[in-house]
Design a protein around this motif. Structure first.
Motif, short mmCIF file in Angstrom:
data_model
loop_
_atom_site.label_atom_id
_atom_site.label_comp_id
_atom_site.label_asym_id
_atom_site.label_seq_id
_atom_site.Cartn_x
_atom_site.Cartn_y
_atom_site.Cartn_z
N VAL A 1 -3.30 6.72 -18.82
CA VAL A 1 -3.54 8.06 -19.54
C VAL A 1 -4.75 8.78 -19.06
CG1 VAL A 1 -3.45 9.00 -21.97
CG2 VAL A 1 -2.47 6.72 -21.58
N HIS A 2 -4.44 10.09 -19.10
CA HIS A 2 -5.54 10.96 -18.57
C HIS A 2 -5.99 11.73 -19.88
CE1 HIS A 2 -7.50 14.38 -16.52
NE2 HIS A 2 -7.39 13.70 -15.28
N SER A 3 -7.32 12.08 -19.80
CA SER A 3 -8.02 12.53 -21.19
C SER A 3 -7.71 14.16 -21.18
CB SER A 3 -9.46 12.25 -21.19
OG SER A 3 -10.02 12.99 -19.99
N GLY A 4 -7.12 14.93 -20.02
CA GLY A 4 -7.09 16.14 -20.05
C GLY A 4 -7.88 16.99 -19.11
N ASP A 5 -7.43 18.12 -18.62
CA ASP A 5 -8.05 18.77 -17.38
C ASP A 5 -9.12 19.81 -17.80
OD1 ASP A 5 -8.43 19.74 -14.81
OD2 ASP A 5 -6.61 21.13 -14.99
N VAL A 6 -10.45 19.64 -17.55
CA VAL A 6 -11.53 20.55 -17.61
C VAL A 6 -11.69 21.27 -16.39
CG1 VAL A 6 -13.93 20.76 -18.65
CG2 VAL A 6 -12.34 19.01 -19.42
N PHE A 53 0.68 -1.25 -0.06
CA PHE A 53 -0.11 -0.01 0.12
C PHE A 53 0.66 1.32 -0.20
CE2 PHE A 53 -2.71 -3.28 1.87
CZ PHE A 53 -3.78 -3.10 1.08
N HIS A 54 2.13 1.08 -0.52
CA HIS A 54 2.93 2.33 -0.71
C HIS A 54 2.76 2.83 -2.33
CE1 HIS A 54 5.89 0.36 2.13
NE2 HIS A 54 4.96 1.26 2.87
N THR A 55 2.95 4.06 -2.30
CA THR A 55 2.53 4.79 -3.48
C THR A 55 3.52 4.44 -4.74
OG1 THR A 55 1.99 6.96 -2.51
CG2 THR A 55 2.36 7.00 -4.75
N ALA A 56 2.79 3.97 -5.81
CA ALA A 56 3.73 3.50 -6.84
C ALA A 56 3.53 4.22 -8.31
CB ALA A 56 3.05 1.91 -7.29
N GLY A 57 2.78 5.32 -7.96
CA GLY A 57 2.61 6.36 -8.96
C GLY A 57 1.09 6.66 -9.15
N GLN A 58 0.76 7.71 -10.03
CA GLN A 58 -0.44 8.44 -9.84
C GLN A 58 -0.57 9.23 -11.40
OE1 GLN A 58 -1.12 11.82 -10.33
NE2 GLN A 58 0.98 13.10 -10.09
N VAL A 59 -1.65 9.35 -11.82
CA VAL A 59 -2.07 10.01 -13.07
C VAL A 59 -3.14 11.20 -12.58
CG1 VAL A 59 -3.37 9.92 -15.21
CG2 VAL A 59 -1.28 8.05 -14.65
N SER A 60 -3.19 12.25 -13.06
CA SER A 60 -3.95 13.18 -12.91
C SER A 60 -3.70 14.48 -13.85
CB SER A 60 -3.67 13.69 -11.38
OG SER A 60 -2.54 14.20 -11.09
N TRP A 61 -4.16 15.52 -13.40
CA TRP A 61 -4.19 16.71 -14.34
C TRP A 61 -2.65 17.30 -14.23
CZ3 TRP A 61 -2.75 21.49 -12.39
CH2 TRP A 61 -2.79 22.06 -11.21
N THR A 62 -1.89 16.79 -13.25
CA THR A 62 -0.51 17.28 -13.18
C THR A 62 0.39 16.17 -13.74
OG1 THR A 62 -0.44 16.19 -10.96
CG2 THR A 62 -0.97 18.51 -10.86
N ASN A 63 -0.09 15.06 -14.20
CA ASN A 63 0.67 13.81 -14.67
C ASN A 63 -0.07 13.09 -15.71
OD1 ASN A 63 3.04 12.65 -15.10
ND2 ASN A 63 2.38 10.78 -13.42
N TYR A 64 -0.05 13.59 -16.95
CA TYR A 64 -1.18 12.97 -17.79
C TYR A 64 -0.76 11.38 -18.16
CZ TYR A 64 -3.39 17.35 -19.25
OH TYR A 64 -3.79 18.55 -19.13
N ALA A 91 -19.13 18.50 -17.90
CA ALA A 91 -17.73 18.26 -18.29
C ALA A 91 -17.38 16.78 -17.98
CB ALA A 91 -16.87 19.12 -17.64
N THR A 92 -16.41 16.05 -18.45
CA THR A 92 -16.16 14.80 -18.35
C THR A 92 -14.80 14.88 -18.41
OG1 THR A 92 -18.34 13.90 -19.37
CG2 THR A 92 -16.64 12.21 -18.92
N GLU A 93 -14.17 13.86 -17.33
CA GLU A 93 -12.85 13.49 -17.51
C GLU A 93 -12.59 12.21 -17.40
OE1 GLU A 93 -10.21 15.45 -14.70
OE2 GLU A 93 -10.73 17.46 -15.39
N PHE A 94 -11.56 11.49 -18.32
CA PHE A 94 -11.58 9.91 -18.39
C PHE A 94 -9.93 9.79 -17.94
CE2 PHE A 94 -14.70 11.29 -21.55
CZ PHE A 94 -15.49 10.42 -21.43
N ILE A 95 -9.88 8.48 -17.61
CA ILE A 95 -8.52 7.92 -17.25
C ILE A 95 -8.44 6.44 -17.89
CG2 ILE A 95 -6.95 7.07 -15.67
CD1 ILE A 95 -7.17 9.38 -13.92
N ASP A 96 -7.64 5.98 -18.65
CA ASP A 96 -7.45 4.59 -19.14
C ASP A 96 -6.62 3.88 -18.19
OD1 ASP A 96 -9.41 4.59 -21.15
OD2 ASP A 96 -8.02 4.30 -22.87
N VAL A 97 -6.91 2.86 -17.86
CA VAL A 97 -5.80 2.10 -17.01
C VAL A 97 -5.71 0.63 -17.74
CG1 VAL A 97 -5.24 1.07 -15.10
CG2 VAL A 97 -6.48 3.26 -15.04
N PRO A 98 -4.77 0.24 -18.37
CA PRO A 98 -4.39 -1.04 -18.85
C PRO A 98 -4.15 -1.97 -17.82
CG PRO A 98 -2.58 0.07 -19.56
CD PRO A 98 -3.46 1.12 -18.92
#
Length: 719
Positions: free
Chosen positions: A534-539, A517-528, A546-553
C-alpha cells in the motif's frame, strides 16, 4: 556542534566537564525520552549524568536527544497524504476521478462517473490542476490525533549509547581514525573529517595518511590556516589539494572551477610541486592524465612568475604539450596492443597496485607460457600493494569462475552501468592459486590479537568497507553488498525531502520481482495497491518537507522487493535542502503513527548523482527475508521518471548485485581463526578483556576490551 557529531558517528556520548551536582532526575527523564526514539543509555552514561549539576546535565541530555532524533530521521515531521494510512487508501483511479469531480463541480460543470473515469483513463488529465491533489489536507498534529499510540513489540529496536571520554579526547580519536583510514570515505565522513581537521590541526596527527583524498582534505585546512602541508608526494596530490580548497571534487571524478589563490597560497602549492618533481622527475608522467585541469590551474597559479621553482614550471609545460613524457600506463598499454604480455607485465611491475588491478586482463590475454610469468609477477607484487587492493583482487577472482549474467560497473559517485559479461572465465586452478596467494598475504598483514576475538554473528554478512564511496551516511547503514536479517511481519519504507528553492516532487515506489528477476508488480503514485502492498499517497511539493510511505507485508508474492525514489520534477538529490530514505519493521498488530522512530531499522541520506535512487533490495530466501544494500543511482531522465519506465534497468542492476559474491567480515574472521581464539557472541559478558566485532557494542564488556562496530569496521582492513 562537535558533541552531536561524535554521538551520531560513534554512538558514544562525550563526558561533560560541567559542575558536579545532582542530575539524577535529568538522567531518569533522559532514559524515558531515549526509549521513545529507540535508544537506551548505558548504565555508565546515566550515572555520569546523575553526578552533574542540573544545568550541565540538562545541556548534555538535550544534545543527546537532538543527536539521536536526527540520526533516525525523527527531527522532522513525517506527514502522510492519506490521514488514515495504511487504512483508508482508495483505489488510484477512483481517487483521481474524485479529484476530477471536485474540479468539474467547482467550475459549475456536470459529468457522469463514467465520463470522469474515461477522462482519467485517457491520460489527458493534469493531476496538478486538480483541487487538493499532491498537497497535505491536514496538519501533522491532526495526523497524530487520528492514530493511536504505537503498540510496543518485543522486536522494536533499542540502540545502546555509551559514555565516552571528554569531547576533546573523543574528537581526537575520531579524527585520527578518519584521517588515517586505509579506505576512502564517502561524502558524509569527508565532511566530518574536514570539520575535525580544523579542531585538531595543531594536535596529534596520524602516522600516515594512506588515502590521497583524505590528504587533500587535511591539507586544504592546513593551506587556509597557514600550516605546513603533509604527505604530498605526487603531482596529483597538489591538484587534489587545489580542487579541495576551490570547493570542488578532490577525487577528480568531475572537473573543478578553480578559485583565485592568494599569493602565499600560490607559493605553497608551487613549492610543493617543485619538491615532488625535483625528487622524482618521473612523476611528471602523472600530469598527462589531467592535462586540461593543470592548464586551468596554471592560469590561477601563474608559475611563470616563480623562476626559483623550475620543476614546478615543468609540470605546466607537460600539461600544455610543450614537453613530452612517457607514462608507465602508456608503455604498458602499447605492449599489450602489440601482444607482448610479458613486456607489459614487466613494465607494470614497477607499480604493484596497477599490476594487481590489471592482473585479470593480463591473465586472459597471456599465452600458456606467459601466464606463469604473470602469476609470478603478481605474487611478487603482493607484498608492496595496499591491503585494500589485495582484498579487492581477492573479491574479484572469487567472481571469475563463471561468467555473470550481467556485469555491473559502479562508479565512485554510486552510478551504475550494466552490460554483458563477455570475459571468458579464469581456469579454476588459476583462481585457486591466486586465492591461496592472496589469503596468505592478507593473513600475514592482519594484526596479532592480544585478546580472544568475540564476533557477533550479525556482522558476518557485512561487506568489507573497501571504499566509503560505496555507501551513504546515516543510521545503521551498511556497505554495498551487505546483508542483514529482517525481523517483523511488515516493512514500511519512507522517503522524506525538503526542497531548497523550487517546487520538487519525489516519488517513492516499490518494484516486485520474481525468482527470475521479472516484474511481478509495482506500487507507486500511479498504483496505490498491489498484493497487500500500500502507498500512502502522492505528495508533489515539499516547501516545508514531505514524506511518502509504502507498506509491504512480508507475505507478498514477490521474491525481491526493490524500493526506489524517483525525481519526477525539480531539484536533484544533491540540490534539495534535505533528503533521506529508510525503512521500519513492524508486526501486523502494531498501529501508531506512520512514522515512529522506535521501529526505524535504518535511515540513509540520499545525496547521489542521478534521478533515480536504489538504496536497497529485500530478498526472500529459505530462512526468511534479508535486506541487501545497493547504494546505487541511475541517470533516468531530467523529469517525469516513473517506476513503469525503468523496470528492466532496475532489474538488471538488482540481478547483477545479487549474483555477485562480496567479501565480508566473515572472510577476515576465517583468517583469524587460523591463529587466534575466536568465539561467537552469545549475549554473555566474558570474564576477561576481548576484541569484539559486531553491529553495536554490548554493555559492560570488561575494561581493556577493544570494540569494532560499524563506525570502525574500516580499521580492520589491513594496511
Amino acid at each position: 556542534m562537535l558533541e552531536k557529531l561524535i554521538i551520531q558517528k560513534t554512538l558514544r556520548v562525550p563526558a561533560s566537564t560541567g559542575a558536579a551536582g545532582d542530575g539524577t532526575p535529568v538522567a531518569r527523564q533522559l532514559d524515558v525520552v531515549l526509549l521513545d526514539v529507540g535508544f537506551s543509555a548505558s548504565r555508565a552514561l546515566l550515572e555520569h549524568i546523575g553526578t552533574l549539576a542540573p544545568a550541565p546535565a540538562m545541556d548534555l541530555a538535550a544534545t543527546v536527544v537532538s543527536a539521536v532524533r536526527e540520526l533516525v530521521g525523527d527531527h522532522v515531521r513525517h506527514n502522510a497524504y492519506f490521514i488514515d494510512f495504511p487504512d483508508g487508501v482508495p483505489d488510484t483511479a477512483e481517487f483521481w476521478a474524485d479529484r476530477l469531480r471536485a474540479a468539474v463541480f467547482a467550475g459549475g460543470g456536470t459529468a457522469t462517473d463514467e465520463q470522469l473515469r474515461d477522462a482519467v483513463a485517457s491520460g489527458a488529465v493534469n493531476l496538478l490542476d486538480l483541487p487538493a491533489y499532491g498537497t497535505y489536507q491536514h496538519t501533522h498534529a491532526e495526523l497524530l490525533a487520528a492514530h493511536d499510540e504505537l503498540i510496543s513489540a518485543a522486536g522494536d529496536r533499542v540502540t545502546l549509547l555509551h559514555l565516552g571520554d571528554s569531547a576533546d579526547v573523543e574528537a581526537t580519536r575520531l579524527y585520527l581514525a578518519l584521517a588515517g583510514s586505509s579506505t576512502p570515505h564517502g561524502e558524509a565522513d569527508l565532511a566530518i573529517l574536514s570539520e575535525l581537521a580544523v579542531t585538531c590541526v595543531d594536535g596529534a596527527q596520524p602516522a600516515e595518511i594512506p588515502v590521497r583524498e583524505n590528504r587533500a582534505v587535511l591539507n586544504g585546512i592546513r593551506l587556509v590556516l597557514g600550516r605546513p602541508l603533509v604527505d604530498v608526494d605526487t603531482t596529483t596530490d597538489v591538484l587534489r589539494l587545489a580542487c579541495q580548497v576551490s570547493g570542488g571534487d578532490a577525487s577528480l571524478v568531475t572537473p573543478t572551477r578553480f578559485r583565485a589563490f592568494r599569493r602565499p597560497e600560490r607559493r605553497v602549492l608551487l613549492a610543493a610541486l617543485n619538491d615532488v618533481v625535483g625528487a622524482s622527475p618521473g612523476k611528471l608522467g602523472d600530469v598527462v592524465r589531467y592535462a586540461e585541469r593543470w592548464k586551468r590551474l596554471g592560469e590561477r597559479l601563474h608559475p611563470h612568475e616563480y623562476d626559483q621553482w623550475p620543476h614546478a614550471q615543468a609540470v605546466f609545460e607537460v600539461a600544455r604539450g610543450e614537453r613530452r613524457v612517457h607514462t608507465l600506463a602508456g608503455r604498458a598499454e602499447a605492449a599489450i596492443r602489440a601482444g607482448a604480455i610479458g613486456s607489459a607485465t614487466s613494465v607494470l611491475s614497477a607499480a604493484p597496485g596497477l599490476l594487481l588491478r590489471s592482473a585479470d586482463r593480463l591473465l586472459r590475454l597471456a599465452s600458456e607460457p606467459e601466464r606463469s610469468g604473470v602469476v609470478e609477477a603478481v605474487a611478487g607484487a603482493l607484498g608492496s600493494a595496499s591491503g585494500r587492493v589485495l582484498l579487492s583482487l581477492r573479491e574479484h577472482v572469487d567472481n571469475r569462475l563463471t561468467p555473470m549474467s550481467a556485469r555491473m560497473y559502479a562508479s565512485r559517485s554510486r552510478s551504475a552501468w550494466v552490460g554483458p559479461d563477455e570475459r571468458p572465465p579464469l581456469p579454476a586452478e588459476l583462481v585457486a592459486e591466486l586465492s591461496s596467494l592472496l589469503d596468505v598475504e592478507i593473513s600475514a598483514r592482519l594484526p596479532q590479537l592480544e585478546r580472544p576475538l568475540v564476533v557477533d554473528p550479525e556482522v558476518l554478512d557485512v561487506a568489507l568497507p573497501l571504499s566509503g564511496k560505496a555507501a551513504e551516511g546515516g543510521f545503521a547503514v551498511l556497505p554495498r553488498g551487505s546483508r542483514a536479517p529482517v525481523s517483523g511481519e511488515l516493512l514500511r519504507f519512507f522517503t522524506y525531502w525538503r526542497q531548497a528553492s523550487r517546487r520538487t516532487d519525489y516519488d517513492l515506489s516499490v518494484l516486485l520481482l520474481d525468482d527470475e528477476f521479472h516484474t511481478a508488480g509495482q506500487v507507486s503514485w500511479t498504483n496505490y495497491r498491489h498484493d497487500g502492498v500500500v502507498h500512502s499517497g502522492d505528495v508533489t511539493e515539499a516547501t516545508d518537507g514531505a514524506t511518502e510511505f509504502i507498506d509491504v507485508p512480508l507475505t507478498t508474492g514477490g521474491r525481491y522487493v526493490v524500493p526506489q525514489v524517483f525525481i519526477y520534477s525539480g531539484e536533484s538529490f544533491d540540490e534539495v535542502a534535505e533528503s533521506m530514505f529508510g525503512y521500519q519493521a513492524r508486526t501486523r498488530e502494531q498501529r501508531g503513527a506512520p512514522f515512529d522512530a522506535r521501529t526505524v531499522r535504518a535511515r540513509s541520506h540520499l545525496r547521489g548523482q542521478g534521478r533515480i535512487a536504489l538504496p536497497m533490495v529485500f530478498a526472500r530466501n529459505e530462512d526468511g527475508w534479508q535486506a541487501v544494500w545497493l547504494h546505487l543511482y541511475l541517470p533516468g531522465t531530467p523529469s517525469f521518471n516513473r517506476v513503469e519506465d525503468n523496470t528492466f534497468t532496475t532489474a538488471d542492476r538488482v540481478r547483477a548485485l545479487m549474483e555477485r559474491r562480496y567479501l565480508t567480515v566473515s572472510y577476515l574472521v576465517d583468517r583469524w581463526r587460523e591463529r587466534a581464539e575466536v568465539t561467537t557472541w552469545n549475549g554473555r559478558v566474558p570474564d576477561e578483556p576481548v576484541t569484539f566485532i559486531g553491529i553495536q557494542a554490548p554493555e559492560d564488556l570488561p575494561a581493556g576490551s577493544e570494540v569494532y562496530t560499524l563506525d570502525r569496521l574500516s580499521e580492520l582492513i589491513p594496511g
